[in-house]
Motif scaffolding. Sequence first.
Motif, PDB file in Angstrom:
ATOM      1  N   THR A 119     -56.056  -5.667 -58.109  1.00 42.03           N
ATOM      2  CA  THR A 119     -55.092  -4.591 -57.916  1.00 42.03           C
ATOM      3  C   THR A 119     -55.234  -3.571 -59.037  1.00 42.03           C
ATOM      4  O   THR A 119     -54.878  -3.850 -60.187  1.00 42.03           O
ATOM      5  CB  THR A 119     -53.649  -5.124 -57.854  1.00 42.03           C
ATOM      6  N   ILE A 120     -55.803  -2.453 -58.717  1.00 45.80           N
ATOM      7  CA  ILE A 120     -55.977  -1.272 -59.575  1.00 45.80           C
ATOM      8  C   ILE A 120     -56.877  -1.534 -60.776  1.00 45.80           C
ATOM      9  O   ILE A 120     -57.903  -0.899 -60.939  1.00 45.80           O
ATOM     10  CB  ILE A 120     -54.620  -0.687 -60.014  1.00 45.80           C
ATOM     11  N   TRP A 121     -56.486  -2.441 -61.645  1.00 47.49           N
ATOM     12  CA  TRP A 121     -57.306  -2.740 -62.839  1.00 47.49           C
ATOM     13  C   TRP A 121     -57.251  -4.249 -63.061  1.00 47.49           C
ATOM     14  O   TRP A 121     -56.365  -4.754 -63.743  1.00 47.49           O
ATOM     15  CB  TRP A 121     -56.780  -1.975 -64.055  1.00 47.49           C
ATOM     16  N   GLY A 122     -58.211  -4.965 -62.487  1.00 47.39           N
ATOM     17  CA  GLY A 122     -58.160  -6.414 -62.435  1.00 47.39           C
ATOM     18  C   GLY A 122     -58.085  -7.110 -63.777  1.00 47.39           C
ATOM     19  O   GLY A 122     -57.431  -8.151 -63.916  1.00 47.39           O
ATOM     20  N   SER A 123     -58.752  -6.570 -64.786  1.00 46.46           N
ATOM     21  CA  SER A 123     -58.754  -7.214 -66.098  1.00 46.46           C
ATOM     22  C   SER A 123     -57.448  -6.996 -66.850  1.00 46.46           C
ATOM     23  O   SER A 123     -57.204  -7.633 -67.879  1.00 46.46           O
ATOM     24  CB  SER A 123     -59.919  -6.686 -66.937  1.00 46.46           C
ATOM     25  N   MET A 124     -56.603  -6.119 -66.354  1.00 47.43           N
ATOM     26  CA  MET A 124     -55.348  -5.805 -67.034  1.00 47.43           C
ATOM     27  C   MET A 124     -54.116  -6.213 -66.233  1.00 47.43           C
ATOM     28  O   MET A 124     -53.120  -6.663 -66.792  1.00 47.43           O
ATOM     29  CB  MET A 124     -55.272  -4.310 -67.314  1.00 47.43           C
ATOM     30  N   ILE A 125     -54.180  -6.058 -64.915  1.00 41.98           N
ATOM     31  CA  ILE A 125     -53.000  -6.256 -64.077  1.00 41.98           C
ATOM     32  C   ILE A 125     -53.103  -7.550 -63.278  1.00 41.98           C
ATOM     33  O   ILE A 125     -54.090  -7.793 -62.592  1.00 41.98           O
ATOM     34  CB  ILE A 125     -52.822  -5.068 -63.121  1.00 41.98           C
ATOM     35  N   GLU A 126     -52.054  -8.353 -63.355  1.00 41.15           N
ATOM     36  CA  GLU A 126     -51.992  -9.578 -62.551  1.00 41.15           C
ATOM     37  C   GLU A 126     -51.535  -9.255 -61.138  1.00 41.15           C
ATOM     38  O   GLU A 126     -52.126  -9.692 -60.161  1.00 41.15           O
ATOM     39  CB  GLU A 126     -51.033 -10.583 -63.191  1.00 41.15           C
ATOM     40  N   HIS A 127     -50.456  -8.497 -61.020  1.00 42.96           N
ATOM     41  CA  HIS A 127     -50.029  -8.033 -59.703  1.00 42.96           C
ATOM     42  C   HIS A 127     -48.980  -6.939 -59.835  1.00 42.96           C
ATOM     43  O   HIS A 127     -48.445  -6.703 -60.920  1.00 42.96           O
ATOM     44  CB  HIS A 127     -49.493  -9.185 -58.837  1.00 42.96           C
ATOM     45  N   ILE A 128     -48.713  -6.265 -58.700  1.00 45.41           N
ATOM     46  CA  ILE A 128     -47.709  -5.204 -58.633  1.00 45.41           C
ATOM     47  C   ILE A 128     -46.786  -5.487 -57.450  1.00 45.41           C
ATOM     48  O   ILE A 128     -47.243  -5.849 -56.363  1.00 45.41           O
ATOM     49  CB  ILE A 128     -48.366  -3.819 -58.471  1.00 45.41           C
ATOM     50  N   GLU A 129     -45.480  -5.323 -57.685  1.00 43.28           N
ATOM     51  CA  GLU A 129     -44.491  -5.466 -56.627  1.00 43.28           C
ATOM     52  C   GLU A 129     -43.791  -4.125 -56.395  1.00 43.28           C
ATOM     53  O   GLU A 129     -43.472  -3.417 -57.352  1.00 43.28           O
ATOM     54  CB  GLU A 129     -43.433  -6.509 -56.994  1.00 43.28           C
ATOM     55  N   VAL A 130     -43.564  -3.810 -55.137  1.00 45.70           N
ATOM     56  CA  VAL A 130     -42.787  -2.631 -54.776  1.00 45.70           C
ATOM     57  C   VAL A 130     -41.579  -3.103 -53.979  1.00 45.70           C
ATOM     58  O   VAL A 130     -41.731  -3.750 -52.939  1.00 45.70           O
ATOM     59  CB  VAL A 130     -43.614  -1.628 -53.949  1.00 45.70           C
ATOM     60  N   ASP A 131     -40.402  -2.825 -54.507  1.00 47.88           N
ATOM     61  CA  ASP A 131     -39.150  -3.241 -53.863  1.00 47.88           C
ATOM     62  C   ASP A 131     -39.161  -4.742 -53.555  1.00 47.88           C
ATOM     63  O   ASP A 131     -38.733  -5.186 -52.486  1.00 47.88           O
ATOM     64  CB  ASP A 131     -38.905  -2.434 -52.589  1.00 47.88           C
ATOM     65  N   GLY A 132     -39.687  -5.508 -54.513  1.00 49.21           N
ATOM     66  CA  GLY A 132     -39.677  -6.965 -54.407  1.00 49.21           C
ATOM     67  C   GLY A 132     -40.828  -7.578 -53.640  1.00 49.21           C
ATOM     68  O   GLY A 132     -40.919  -8.809 -53.546  1.00 49.21           O
ATOM     69  N   LYS A 133     -41.735  -6.763 -53.108  1.00 45.58           N
ATOM     70  CA  LYS A 133     -42.856  -7.283 -52.324  1.00 45.58           C
ATOM     71  C   LYS A 133     -44.168  -6.984 -53.020  1.00 45.58           C
ATOM     72  O   LYS A 133     -44.440  -5.823 -53.377  1.00 45.58           O
ATOM     73  CB  LYS A 133     -42.861  -6.659 -50.929  1.00 45.58           C
ATOM     74  N   GLU A 134     -44.992  -8.006 -53.228  1.00 41.70           N
ATOM     75  CA  GLU A 134     -46.286  -7.791 -53.872  1.00 41.70           C
ATOM     76  C   GLU A 134     -47.199  -7.017 -52.930  1.00 41.70           C
ATOM     77  O   GLU A 134     -47.349  -7.360 -51.753  1.00 41.70           O
ATOM     78  CB  GLU A 134     -46.928  -9.123 -54.242  1.00 41.70           C
ATOM     79  N   LEU A 135     -47.819  -5.964 -53.466  1.00 41.45           N
ATOM     80  CA  LEU A 135     -48.714  -5.131 -52.676  1.00 41.45           C
ATOM     81  C   LEU A 135     -50.007  -4.866 -53.434  1.00 41.45           C
ATOM     82  O   LEU A 135     -50.028  -4.869 -54.665  1.00 41.45           O
ATOM     83  CB  LEU A 135     -48.056  -3.786 -52.351  1.00 41.45           C
ATOM     84  N   GLY A 136     -51.066  -4.608 -52.690  1.00 39.56           N
ATOM     85  CA  GLY A 136     -52.321  -4.168 -53.275  1.00 39.56           C
ATOM     86  C   GLY A 136     -52.438  -2.661 -53.183  1.00 39.56           C
ATOM     87  O   GLY A 136     -51.502  -1.955 -52.796  1.00 39.56           O
ATOM     88  N   GLU A 137     -53.612  -2.159 -53.500  1.00 41.40           N
ATOM     89  CA  GLU A 137     -53.835  -0.713 -53.490  1.00 41.40           C
ATOM     90  C   GLU A 137     -53.626  -0.107 -52.101  1.00 41.40           C
ATOM     91  O   GLU A 137     -53.098   1.006 -51.972  1.00 41.40           O
ATOM     92  CB  GLU A 137     -55.255  -0.419 -53.990  1.00 41.40           C
ATOM     93  N   THR A 138     -54.010  -0.843 -51.072  1.00 45.36           N
ATOM     94  CA  THR A 138     -53.891  -0.323 -49.707  1.00 45.36           C
ATOM     95  C   THR A 138     -52.431  -0.073 -49.353  1.00 45.36           C
ATOM     96  O   THR A 138     -52.068   0.997 -48.865  1.00 45.36           O
ATOM     97  CB  THR A 138     -54.512  -1.308 -48.704  1.00 45.36           C
ATOM     98  N   GLY A 139     -51.587  -1.061 -49.605  1.00 42.17           N
ATOM     99  CA  GLY A 139     -50.167  -0.919 -49.301  1.00 42.17           C
ATOM    100  C   GLY A 139     -49.489   0.140 -50.144  1.00 42.17           C
ATOM    101  O   GLY A 139     -48.681   0.939 -49.638  1.00 42.17           O
ATOM    102  N   ILE A 140     -49.800   0.170 -51.431  1.00 46.89           N
ATOM    103  CA  ILE A 140     -49.209   1.159 -52.339  1.00 46.89           C
ATOM    104  C   ILE A 140     -49.568   2.575 -51.903  1.00 46.89           C
ATOM    105  O   ILE A 140     -48.726   3.470 -51.842  1.00 46.89           O
ATOM    106  CB  ILE A 140     -49.671   0.893 -53.789  1.00 46.89           C
ATOM    107  N   ASN A 141     -50.833   2.781 -51.574  1.00 45.07           N
ATOM    108  CA  ASN A 141     -51.284   4.118 -51.171  1.00 45.07           C
ATOM    109  C   ASN A 141     -50.732   4.521 -49.804  1.00 45.07           C
ATOM    110  O   ASN A 141     -50.449   5.702 -49.561  1.00 45.07           O
ATOM    111  CB  ASN A 141     -52.808   4.190 -51.188  1.00 45.07           C
TER     112      ASN A 141
END
Length: 273
Positions: free
Chosen positions: A119-141
């Motif tokens: 997700t975005i920067w693999g060596s830095m980011i474990e994961h990202i949640e939007v409004d409580g739901k984990e999303l990848g780049e596809t969902g975020i975009n």
Amino acid sequence: MKKIYISADIEGIWGNANPAYTMAGSELYEEYRLNMINEVNLVIDLLFKYGAKEVVVNDGHGNMDNLLPSRIDKRVFFVSANGAYKEFGMMEGLDDSFDGVCLIGYHTRSNTPGIMAHTIWGSMIEHIEVDGKELGETGINAILAHEYGVPIVLISGDDKLHVQYEEDIGYKTNFVETKKAINSQTALCCSWDTLVSQYEKAIQKGMNQESIKKEKTSHTMRIRFHYIRNTDFVSRMEEVKKVDNCTVEITKESFKELYRTMRFVIKICNAFA
């Protein structure tokens, strides 16, 4: 649909499976870059064939300088930049004047099955949640596109992304399967002729989609880093709240503002990692 936006990544592109070759300077990078250019040009040609009058292309991988202007279809507008200076990164240049978005060569989110999942920067980011739901780049975009009222014409990537996207976003989309993921760095790629046929069918269908209602609402994002040092650093910003040792939270009145802040927070961490 007359005006189409393309955001292109490299990991989900046909023929690409080894992360060692996705960055400039590596042994087979030029081959991976060529695969990306060829696939983007294929999409562009088909978009014009099925009614597009204007196409804008944005490179969304790494420093975002993989697509060579001299090699891209001469009919398109092209976002050129040092990637660090793009406020909206993979979605730079998108606004509500577009009729549709194509997300080309995308991949699954971090720590899930799929070719080169991150997700975005693999060596830095474990994961990202939007409004409580984990999303990848596809969902975020996709959320950003929807806030502008712009529908997704199609998405392409491996078979795992197809399933994940529809689970994350909650509706079906036109999808081009570039390959089947055997594991994170092994893929069974379809033939090029099959790829062309898939894109033609998906674009022909996708170009008939109707516009969607704009979805401007407040959102909350949580970014979980691998290291506490990143959390400590960015939480000095007034609008960034530290949730735990490795997680920060940001809330904004629109997804556009949230996306811009997310992008800045991540780039700052990269500069001082």
